[in-house]
Design an enzyme around this catalytic site. Sequence first.
Site, PDB file in Angstrom:
ATOM      1  N   HIS A 296      51.547  66.799  58.259  1.00 11.18           N
ATOM      2  CA  HIS A 296      51.802  66.282  56.916  1.00 11.18           C
ATOM      3  C   HIS A 296      53.085  65.467  56.986  1.00 11.18           C
ATOM      4  CE1 HIS A 296      52.673  65.970  52.640  1.00 11.18           C
ATOM      5  NE2 HIS A 296      53.926  66.247  52.974  1.00 11.18           N
TER       6      HIS A 296
ATOM      7  N   GLU B  59      59.454  67.410  48.075  1.00 14.03           N
ATOM      8  CA  GLU B  59      58.832  68.276  49.098  1.00 14.03           C
ATOM      9  C   GLU B  59      59.892  69.020  49.916  1.00 14.03           C
ATOM     10  OE1 GLU B  59      56.247  65.673  51.296  1.00 14.03           O
ATOM     11  OE2 GLU B  59      54.721  65.697  49.719  1.00 14.03           O
TER      12      GLU B  59
ATOM     13  N   TYR C 256      49.735  70.465  47.248  1.00 11.12           N
ATOM     14  CA  TYR C 256      48.546  69.609  47.239  1.00 11.12           C
ATOM     15  C   TYR C 256      47.964  69.479  45.833  1.00 11.12           C
ATOM     16  CZ  TYR C 256      48.436  69.407  52.370  1.00 11.12           C
ATOM     17  OH  TYR C 256      48.730  69.164  53.695  1.00 11.12           O
TER      18      TYR C 256
ATOM     19  N   ASN D 182      44.405  67.187  60.808  1.00 10.67           N
ATOM     20  CA  ASN D 182      44.997  65.939  61.276  1.00 10.67           C
ATOM     21  C   ASN D 182      46.478  66.085  61.694  1.00 10.67           C
ATOM     22  OD1 ASN D 182      46.016  66.279  58.747  1.00 10.67           O
ATOM     23  ND2 ASN D 182      45.220  64.379  57.888  1.00 10.67           N
TER      24      ASN D 182
ATOM     25  N   LYS E 292      50.881  71.173  61.173  1.00 10.69           N
ATOM     26  CA  LYS E 292      49.836  72.011  60.564  1.00 10.69           C
ATOM     27  C   LYS E 292      49.438  73.143  61.514  1.00 10.69           C
ATOM     28  CE  LYS E 292      48.215  68.391  57.459  1.00 10.69           C
ATOM     29  NZ  LYS E 292      47.031  67.760  56.810  1.00 10.69           N
TER      30      LYS E 292
HETATM   31  P1  IDP Z   1      48.145  62.427  53.840  1.00 12.47           P
HETATM   32  O1  IDP Z   1      48.285  63.755  54.526  1.00 12.47           O
HETATM   33  O2  IDP Z   1      47.814  61.315  54.818  1.00 12.47           O
HETATM   34  O3  IDP Z   1      49.325  62.082  52.955  1.00 12.47           O
HETATM   35  P2  IDP Z   1      46.618  63.081  51.424  1.00 12.47           P
HETATM   36  O4  IDP Z   1      45.661  62.166  50.714  1.00 12.47           O
HETATM   37  O5  IDP Z   1      47.904  63.398  50.746  1.00 12.47           O
HETATM   38  O6  IDP Z   1      46.854  62.476  52.887  1.00 12.47           O
HETATM   39  O7  IDP Z   1      45.820  64.420  51.724  1.00 12.47           O
HETATM   40  C1  IDP Z   1      46.494  65.572  52.142  1.00 12.47           C
HETATM   41  C2  IDP Z   1      45.667  66.251  53.212  1.00 12.47           C
HETATM   42  O8  IDP Z   1      44.379  66.597  52.657  1.00 12.47           O
HETATM   43  C3  IDP Z   1      45.333  65.390  54.420  1.00 12.47           C
HETATM   44  O9  IDP Z   1      46.374  65.317  55.371  1.00 12.47           O
HETATM   45  C4  IDP Z   1      44.102  66.100  54.962  1.00 12.47           C
HETATM   46  O10 IDP Z   1      44.468  67.272  55.681  1.00 12.47           O
HETATM   47  C5  IDP Z   1      43.391  66.506  53.675  1.00 12.47           C
HETATM   48  N1  IDP Z   1      42.395  65.501  53.282  1.00 12.47           N
HETATM   49  C6  IDP Z   1      42.618  64.309  52.664  1.00 12.47           C
HETATM   50  N2  IDP Z   1      41.464  63.641  52.470  1.00 12.47           N
HETATM   51  C7  IDP Z   1      40.490  64.450  52.971  1.00 12.47           C
HETATM   52  C8  IDP Z   1      39.055  64.314  53.054  1.00 12.47           C
HETATM   53  O11 IDP Z   1      38.455  63.330  52.619  1.00 12.47           O
HETATM   54  N3  IDP Z   1      38.389  65.352  53.644  1.00 12.47           N
HETATM   55  C9  IDP Z   1      39.017  66.470  54.111  1.00 12.47           C
HETATM   56  N4  IDP Z   1      40.343  66.629  54.047  1.00 12.47           N
HETATM   57  C10 IDP Z   1      41.068  65.633  53.486  1.00 12.47           C
HETATM   58 MG    MG Z   2      49.891  63.041  51.211  1.00 12.17          MG
END
Ligand code: IDP
Ligand code: MG
Length: 153
Positions: A115, A126, A49, A112, A9
Amino acid sequence: MERTLVILKPGTLQRGLVGEVISRFEKRGLKLVAMKMKQLDQPILDEHYAHLKDKPFFQWLCDGMMAAPVILCCWEGFEAVRVVRAMAGSTNARNAAPGTIRGDYSLSAQENIVHTSDSVENAKIELDRFFSPEDYCDYPSPLNASLYAPDEK
Ligand code: IDP
Ligand code: MG
């Protein structure tokens, strides 16, 4: 062998952690078969997303993903999707176990670090979203005999 998508990211690039994160996958024994740097835009993030479009944080997430370029990588290995996902750790980095990438380098649910594809089916979708067939490089893997047993797949 499976292939999976990892996106480093924008914050990972801005914080100078690209080498550290790529090194983790290399040291684990995964094979890098495609890689490029790209500035993402809103249309591709709407697609990538789509499962989050109704979440209150959706636009903040997209803005974060457009703040700087990303590094797109395809890693190959037996069960690579599951292995890479486990290496990333929990989505909310504050819940991510130490030793995982998110647990070692981040403190946010949004910012975080990586991805990672969440299933074999989504990995294919993807990878097709971000890479063309000519982006993939085929090259010998002389260490495979040290990485895997003959009957592993
Ligand atoms: P993942 O990246 O672990 O697969 P996903 O649920 O697919 O998680 O969400 C995609 C991205 O959306 C996450 O990596 C994070 O950057 C963001 N995200 C997910 N949940 C939250 C949240 O509760 N608050 C803020 N950002 C979130
Ligand atoms: Mg995801």
